[in-house]
Design a protein around this motif. Structure first.
Motif, PDB file in Angstrom:
ATOM      1  N   HIS A   1       9.481   0.579  -8.475  1.00 23.52           N
ATOM      2  CA  HIS A   1       9.007   1.934  -8.176  1.00 23.52           C
ATOM      3  C   HIS A   1       9.997   2.679  -7.292  1.00 23.52           C
ATOM      4  O   HIS A   1       9.650   3.123  -6.190  1.00 23.52           O
ATOM      5  N   PRO A   2      11.250   2.830  -7.718  1.00 29.90           N
ATOM      6  CA  PRO A   2      12.241   3.523  -6.883  1.00 29.90           C
ATOM      7  C   PRO A   2      11.875   4.984  -6.674  1.00 29.90           C
ATOM      8  O   PRO A   2      11.350   5.652  -7.573  1.00 29.90           O
ATOM      9  N   GLY A   3      12.112   5.455  -5.455  1.00 30.41           N
ATOM     10  CA  GLY A   3      11.869   6.856  -5.133  1.00 30.41           C
ATOM     11  C   GLY A   3      10.420   7.219  -4.924  1.00 30.41           C
ATOM     12  O   GLY A   3      10.111   8.389  -4.688  1.00 30.41           O
ATOM     13  N   ARG A   4       9.549   6.258  -4.978  1.00 27.69           N
ATOM     14  CA  ARG A   4       8.107   6.533  -4.852  1.00 27.69           C
ATOM     15  C   ARG A   4       7.636   6.216  -3.437  1.00 27.69           C
ATOM     16  O   ARG A   4       7.816   5.105  -2.953  1.00 27.69           O
ATOM     17  N   ALA A   5       7.038   7.190  -2.775  1.00 31.81           N
ATOM     18  CA  ALA A   5       6.461   6.961  -1.457  1.00 31.81           C
ATOM     19  C   ALA A   5       5.124   6.248  -1.620  1.00 31.81           C
ATOM     20  O   ALA A   5       4.247   6.721  -2.333  1.00 31.81           O
ATOM     21  N   THR A   6       5.001   5.097  -0.961  1.00 37.24           N
ATOM     22  CA  THR A   6       3.818   4.253  -1.122  1.00 37.24           C
ATOM     23  C   THR A   6       3.219   3.960   0.245  1.00 37.24           C
ATOM     24  O   THR A   6       3.934   3.568   1.171  1.00 37.24           O
ATOM     25  N   SER A   7       1.927   4.133   0.376  1.00 39.13           N
ATOM     26  CA  SER A   7       1.254   3.891   1.655  1.00 39.13           C
ATOM     27  C   SER A   7       1.142   2.399   1.926  1.00 39.13           C
ATOM     28  O   SER A   7       1.223   1.562   1.020  1.00 39.13           O
ATOM     29  N   ARG A   8       0.949   2.055   3.186  1.00 40.76           N
ATOM     30  CA  ARG A   8       0.734   0.663   3.550  1.00 40.76           C
ATOM     31  C   ARG A   8      -0.528   0.131   2.887  1.00 40.76           C
ATOM     32  O   ARG A   8      -0.583  -1.037   2.476  1.00 40.76           O
ATOM     33  N   GLU A   9      -1.557   0.984   2.776  1.00 41.13           N
ATOM     34  CA  GLU A   9      -2.803   0.552   2.129  1.00 41.13           C
ATOM     35  C   GLU A   9      -2.564   0.179   0.668  1.00 41.13           C
ATOM     36  O   GLU A   9      -3.082  -0.836   0.180  1.00 41.13           O
ATOM     37  N   GLU A  10      -1.774   0.995  -0.032  1.00 42.36           N
ATOM     38  CA  GLU A  10      -1.510   0.686  -1.439  1.00 42.36           C
ATOM     39  C   GLU A  10      -0.637  -0.552  -1.572  1.00 42.36           C
ATOM     40  O   GLU A  10      -0.843  -1.368  -2.479  1.00 42.36           O
ATOM     41  N   LEU A  11       0.337  -0.715  -0.682  1.00 44.03           N
ATOM     42  CA  LEU A  11       1.144  -1.924  -0.721  1.00 44.03           C
ATOM     43  C   LEU A  11       0.279  -3.155  -0.506  1.00 44.03           C
ATOM     44  O   LEU A  11       0.476  -4.191  -1.154  1.00 44.03           O
ATOM     45  N   MET A  12      -0.683  -3.056   0.388  1.00 41.70           N
ATOM     46  CA  MET A  12      -1.571  -4.189   0.621  1.00 41.70           C
ATOM     47  C   MET A  12      -2.366  -4.509  -0.644  1.00 41.70           C
ATOM     48  O   MET A  12      -2.571  -5.684  -0.993  1.00 41.70           O
ATOM     49  N   ARG A  13      -2.808  -3.470  -1.356  1.00 38.27           N
ATOM     50  CA  ARG A  13      -3.556  -3.711  -2.602  1.00 38.27           C
ATOM     51  C   ARG A  13      -2.652  -4.252  -3.703  1.00 38.27           C
ATOM     52  O   ARG A  13      -3.012  -5.196  -4.407  1.00 38.27           O
ATOM     53  N   GLN A  14      -1.476  -3.645  -3.861  1.00 31.47           N
ATOM     54  CA  GLN A  14      -0.617  -3.984  -4.992  1.00 31.47           C
ATOM     55  C   GLN A  14       0.140  -5.299  -4.792  1.00 31.47           C
ATOM     56  O   GLN A  14       0.340  -6.040  -5.755  1.00 31.47           O
ATOM     57  N   VAL A  15       0.583  -5.560  -3.569  1.00 29.39           N
ATOM     58  CA  VAL A  15       1.414  -6.737  -3.312  1.00 29.39           C
ATOM     59  C   VAL A  15       0.592  -7.924  -2.841  1.00 29.39           C
ATOM     60  O   VAL A  15       0.808  -9.054  -3.277  1.00 29.39           O
ATOM     61  N   TRP A  16      -0.372  -7.667  -1.957  1.00 28.39           N
ATOM     62  CA  TRP A  16      -1.196  -8.758  -1.426  1.00 28.39           C
ATOM     63  C   TRP A  16      -2.466  -8.976  -2.245  1.00 28.39           C
ATOM     64  O   TRP A  16      -3.052 -10.038  -2.181  1.00 28.39           O
ATOM     65  N   GLY A  17      -2.896  -7.959  -2.965  1.00 31.97           N
ATOM     66  CA  GLY A  17      -4.145  -8.074  -3.715  1.00 31.97           C
ATOM     67  C   GLY A  17      -5.372  -7.967  -2.843  1.00 31.97           C
ATOM     68  O   GLY A  17      -6.452  -8.422  -3.209  1.00 31.97           O
ATOM     69  N   TRP A  18      -5.229  -7.345  -1.654  1.00 25.12           N
ATOM     70  CA  TRP A  18      -6.338  -7.218  -0.728  1.00 25.12           C
ATOM     71  C   TRP A  18      -6.850  -5.787  -0.718  1.00 25.12           C
ATOM     72  O   TRP A  18      -6.072  -4.837  -0.748  1.00 25.12           O
ATOM     73  N   GLU A  19      -8.143  -5.646  -0.623  1.00 25.16           N
ATOM     74  CA  GLU A  19      -8.739  -4.329  -0.441  1.00 25.16           C
ATOM     75  C   GLU A  19      -8.957  -4.032   1.033  1.00 25.16           C
ATOM     76  O   GLU A  19      -9.308  -2.919   1.404  1.00 25.16           O
ATOM     77  N   PHE A  20      -8.776  -5.037   1.879  1.00 21.90           N
ATOM     78  CA  PHE A  20      -8.935  -4.847   3.319  1.00 21.90           C
ATOM     79  C   PHE A  20      -7.946  -5.766   4.023  1.00 21.90           C
ATOM     80  O   PHE A  20      -7.420  -6.708   3.435  1.00 21.90           O
ATOM     81  N   GLY A  21      -7.693  -5.485   5.292  1.00 19.94           N
ATOM     82  CA  GLY A  21      -6.773  -6.310   6.053  1.00 19.94           C
ATOM     83  C   GLY A  21      -6.034  -5.488   7.087  1.00 19.94           C
ATOM     84  O   GLY A  21      -6.084  -4.261   7.092  1.00 19.94           O
TER      85      GLY A  21
END
Length: 244
Positions: free
Chosen positions: A171-191
């Motif tokens: 996803h080059p050039g895409r601004a991604t929130s920490r919340e979305e990174l947690m969902r997409q990379v860690w698979g967590w909805e909370f943390g």
């Protein structure tokens, strides 16, 4: 049936955690100190370790290093305090998650299931046809072989660092929130979002020429992070960075 090793010197904690994990369908081994934990992991390799940070004989950080020396193994760290220093120490040795005491045993079981789901998903992808390599400037990443290099030299990445780098390269050039990174990379909805912050900082230390002045993984004020390919890859320039 997945095997979980619980390493904690508090017998009450070990008993409660083992009971909840057993009822959730896991096979559970228990060790009461650091050396016993290392020995137990070598004797009957677990699928995941629940590891107390403060242990007699050998602290949890050293236990984590020793059991990880034999290969990747998911680790959830238990910390007695909520201090950020404790959390960062655990994450910096490669723990996949941490839970602060006192904690809900049900929450811990959910964390165990979440980490194992993620590991299982990664294992499944390795049996699929080889995915094309991802490249950006000096970075190259092979999703199938789980291998990443920088200028031809292999990068020593933890599981989460590899997943994070793969996400950024996809996803080059895409601004991604920490919340979305947690969902997409860690698979967590909370943390705790400091988990993301620590991993980004560690990844920068391995892929940036100057981690204090990153040019690839930039912080976007009020949003999160953005991967900017080098100019030769058509990057649009750097964004503001807070150095974290």
């Amino acid at each position: 049936m997945k095997r979980v090793l619980v390493v904690d010197d508090d017998p009450t904690v070990s008993e409660v955690v083992a009971g909840y994990l057993d009822r959730a369908g896991f096979t559970v081994d228990v060790a009461a100190d650091g050396p016993a934990g290392v020995a137990a992991a070598a004797a009957r390799p677990p699928d995941l370790v629940v590891l107390d940070l403060m242990l007699p004989g050998m602290d949890g950080l050293e236990v984590c290093r020793r059991i990880r020396a034999h290969g990747p193994l998911p680790v959830i760290m238990l910390t007695a305090r909520g201090d950020e220093e404790d959390r960062v120490l655990g994450l910096e040795v490669g723990a996949d998650d941490y839970v602060t005491k006192p904690f809900s045993p049900r929450e811990l079981v959910l964390r165990v299931e979440s980490v194992l789901r993620r590991v299982g998903t990664l294992a499944a992808t390795r049996t699929e046809p080889a995915a094309p390599q991802l490249r950006s400037g000096p970075l190259a990443l092979d999703p199938t072989a789980r291998r990443a290099t920088r200028s031809g030299s292999e990068l020593a990445l933890t599981t989460r660092e590899f997943d994070l780098l793969e996400f950024f390269l996809r996803h080059p050039g895409r601004a991604t929130s920490r919340e979305e990174l947690m969902r997409q990379v860690w698979g967590w909805e909370f943390g705790d979002l400091s988990t993301v912050t620590v991993h980004v900082r560690r990844l920068r230390e391995k892929v940036e020429d100057d981690p204090a002045r990153p040019r690839l993984i930039n912080t976007v004020w009020g949003v999160g992070y953005r991967f900017d390919p080098p100019p030769s890859d058509g990057a649009q320039g750097r964004g503001a960075d807070d150095g974290r």
